[in-house]
Design an enzyme around this catalytic site. Sequence first.
Site, PDB file in Angstrom:
ATOM      1  N   ASP A 299       0.876  -1.101   0.145  1.00 45.06           N
ATOM      2  CA  ASP A 299      -0.071  -0.141   0.069  1.00 45.06           C
ATOM      3  C   ASP A 299       0.790   1.229   0.043  1.00 45.06           C
ATOM      4  OD1 ASP A 299      -2.585  -0.944  -0.249  1.00 45.06           O
ATOM      5  OD2 ASP A 299      -2.647  -1.212   2.089  1.00 45.06           O
ATOM      6  N   PHE A 369     -17.048  17.140   4.681  1.00 39.60           N
ATOM      7  CA  PHE A 369     -17.046  16.370   3.650  1.00 39.60           C
ATOM      8  C   PHE A 369     -17.699  15.176   3.405  1.00 39.60           C
ATOM      9  CE2 PHE A 369     -14.454  12.928   1.708  1.00 39.60           C
ATOM     10  CZ  PHE A 369     -14.292  13.309   0.366  1.00 39.60           C
ATOM     11  N   ALA A 371     -18.419  11.536   0.879  1.00 40.68           N
ATOM     12  CA  ALA A 371     -17.833  10.728  -0.323  1.00 40.68           C
ATOM     13  C   ALA A 371     -18.750  11.059  -1.304  1.00 40.68           C
ATOM     14  CB  ALA A 371     -18.096   9.339   0.247  1.00 40.68           C
ATOM     15  N   ARG A 374     -17.627  14.795  -2.310  1.00 39.81           N
ATOM     16  CA  ARG A 374     -16.004  15.090  -2.260  1.00 39.81           C
ATOM     17  C   ARG A 374     -15.626  16.306  -2.328  1.00 39.81           C
ATOM     18  NH1 ARG A 374     -14.233  12.789  -7.667  1.00 39.81           N
ATOM     19  NH2 ARG A 374     -12.248  12.460  -6.839  1.00 39.81           N
ATOM     20  N   MET A 375     -16.100  17.268  -1.301  1.00 38.56           N
ATOM     21  CA  MET A 375     -15.703  18.617  -1.076  1.00 38.56           C
ATOM     22  C   MET A 375     -16.194  18.980   0.299  1.00 38.56           C
ATOM     23  SD  MET A 375     -17.975  21.006  -3.660  1.00 38.56           S
ATOM     24  CE  MET A 375     -19.613  20.849  -3.689  1.00 38.56           C
ATOM     25  N   ASP A 520      -9.816  -6.137   1.828  1.00 40.43           N
ATOM     26  CA  ASP A 520      -8.416  -6.770   1.669  1.00 40.43           C
ATOM     27  C   ASP A 520      -8.612  -8.224   1.787  1.00 40.43           C
ATOM     28  OD1 ASP A 520      -7.077  -4.331   1.145  1.00 40.43           O
ATOM     29  OD2 ASP A 520      -6.665  -3.856   3.079  1.00 40.43           O
TER      30      ASP A 520
END
Length: 680
Positions: A299, A369, A371, A374-375, A520
Amino acid sequence: MNTKTISLFDRAIFRQAVIDSVRKLDPRLQLKNPVMFVTLIGSFLCFQQIFTSKDPLGYVLQIALWLLSTVLFANFAEAVAEGRGKAQARALRATRKQMTAQRRRRDGSLEPVDAVTLSKGDIVLVKAGELIPGDGEVIEGAASVDESAITGESAPVIREAGGDRSAVTGGTTVLSDTLLVRITANPGEGFLDHMIGLVEGAKRQKTPNEIALTILLSALTFVFLLVVITLKPFGDYSNAAFSTTTLIALLVCLIPTTIGGLLSAIGIAGMDRLLQRNVLAVSGRAVEAAGDIDVLLLDKTGTITLGNRHAADFIAAPGVARDRLADAAQLASLADETPEGRSIVVLAKEKFNLRGRDLASPHATFVPFTAQTRMSGVDFAASDGQPARQIRKGAADSIKKWVETENGTFPGAVTNAVEEISRQGGTPLVVAEGREVLGVIFLKDVVKGGIKERFAQLRAMGIRTVMITGDNPLTAAAIAAEAGVDDFLAQATPEMKLARIRKEQADGHLVAMTGDGTNDAPALAQADVGVAMNTGTQAAKEAGNMVDLDSNPTKLLEIVEIGKQMLITRGSLTTFSIANDIAKYFAIIPAMLIGAFPAIAPLNIMRLGSPPSAILSAVIFNALVIVALIPLALKGVAYRPVGATALLRRNLLVYGLGGILVPFAGIKLIDVVINALHLV
């Protein structure tokens, strides 16, 4: 878990190892090691020869005792390696305490129960100051947790419901607040139980390479056994009387007893070195695989870079003053508690002497903020003759959409600046006020110092590094170039990670990667070496075959080095073991045949005193060399990141040539002592 290294010569371990080395003489245990089993049988046969052989009593007795000592020394090496693990297990057991858990009933009420009765699926309430009664996942709340009993790290960590930091370990302490935990392990199956079982060696199974080497050693033992058996009729035919004691001594010196005696200790010590670095391996197979891997997936965040982006510059749009851009960026970041937000406030202060303003005013409303948008930013209501203001900072495409919704335009110069920042490996944040785009904040990922040199070392070892990041390809390419990785995977999704691992494996590579989240888990399960972070989810820890108790992603590099060190140690001592047999041949074979065949006298290049002393010297050296190599087997051969060719050359020079020369000197010295003391 305390990571303090246990001394090779710890008195308690030494004393117990002496006792265990005698206990391990049990033939049922020795059967697992064919080389030592043959040596033990040879010793018993020599003891029997005391009453029937025509050889001198002292000679036969000494051969029998030294053969028995050879087995004891091999047992001692294994017992010391196991003793170090048992010492760590005792330290882990000391962390256990009798505790009562507050289990939640179906009606929501709580009942006190003994923690050992908790089973998978039970839900418990843990308050500040209480121990977490078992492994589980936080399903409600957030708290600071002291995990020093497990990791040895004194700094507390945050555990909270949801996300990738929800897993908790039994025996750790809640320092603040309250957690509602769902137990994920049945009694005796918890993380701590698993660790204790592993460090004690109770569940240690031979790795594939160990099995292959054991088969090879068994085959060599069988071949040499046939050779020695055929020597008896050959001697009778040639009027060379070979006694049973001499033939047994020859057999034991011919077979690779050195590596046969140390093989198990090398494997146990490899897992022990990993545990000393707070990494729990599910099996020795995982450690061995780490030594064989040739592709590393890492990563970017936290491994290659420091993990937090920092504001590096303000790039204003045409016609906009930089101080105005900095002022708006600071206002939009005052309520942003992320490291990036704080760095923007600090940069504006340092470059333009802008002091933080108070957003507690009723005229200011912070826009968090999300998702989706995105600001983030801040809205100021009109007051005291000042007009209303709307300031936003965020991703370029999001700000563009927001500005164009207000019938504004997105300057081409700002687009160019965004692309240039991405090419340089940075993250661009565009700032706008209302319909006007003010400019771009340059957020820079800071590559860790020394990481490029480490990747160069890995490349020299034949290991290819692949950086995994969610960044766009331009940013990913710039950071990859700065860090010195060989390849990168940009805008990576769980599916892309899994596909990349499968592709590498299909091409014949062994792959290692790290991860901590549920997303993951598929990739960790697919990788040959999957290192899950202890701070990660239960799914990630169950999918991987290693768990890093310190949750340090860069430790993957150390894991690879430890795995390679174990393989190098095994290879080096195997080379030494086979090489030192050559000197034994020159000691024993001339001694056996010189009476019947005087012409072979030139082969007695060591000029040993007599045939009995030559044979006894070789047997004594064969036993003592195991003792001499125990520290090296436990500590491991010094690892240097060099290529396979250089490594092979070094191995043959040091342990091949050294394995030939050292026994010549050792056997000669022992022969001098034997003859000086008239032991035969």
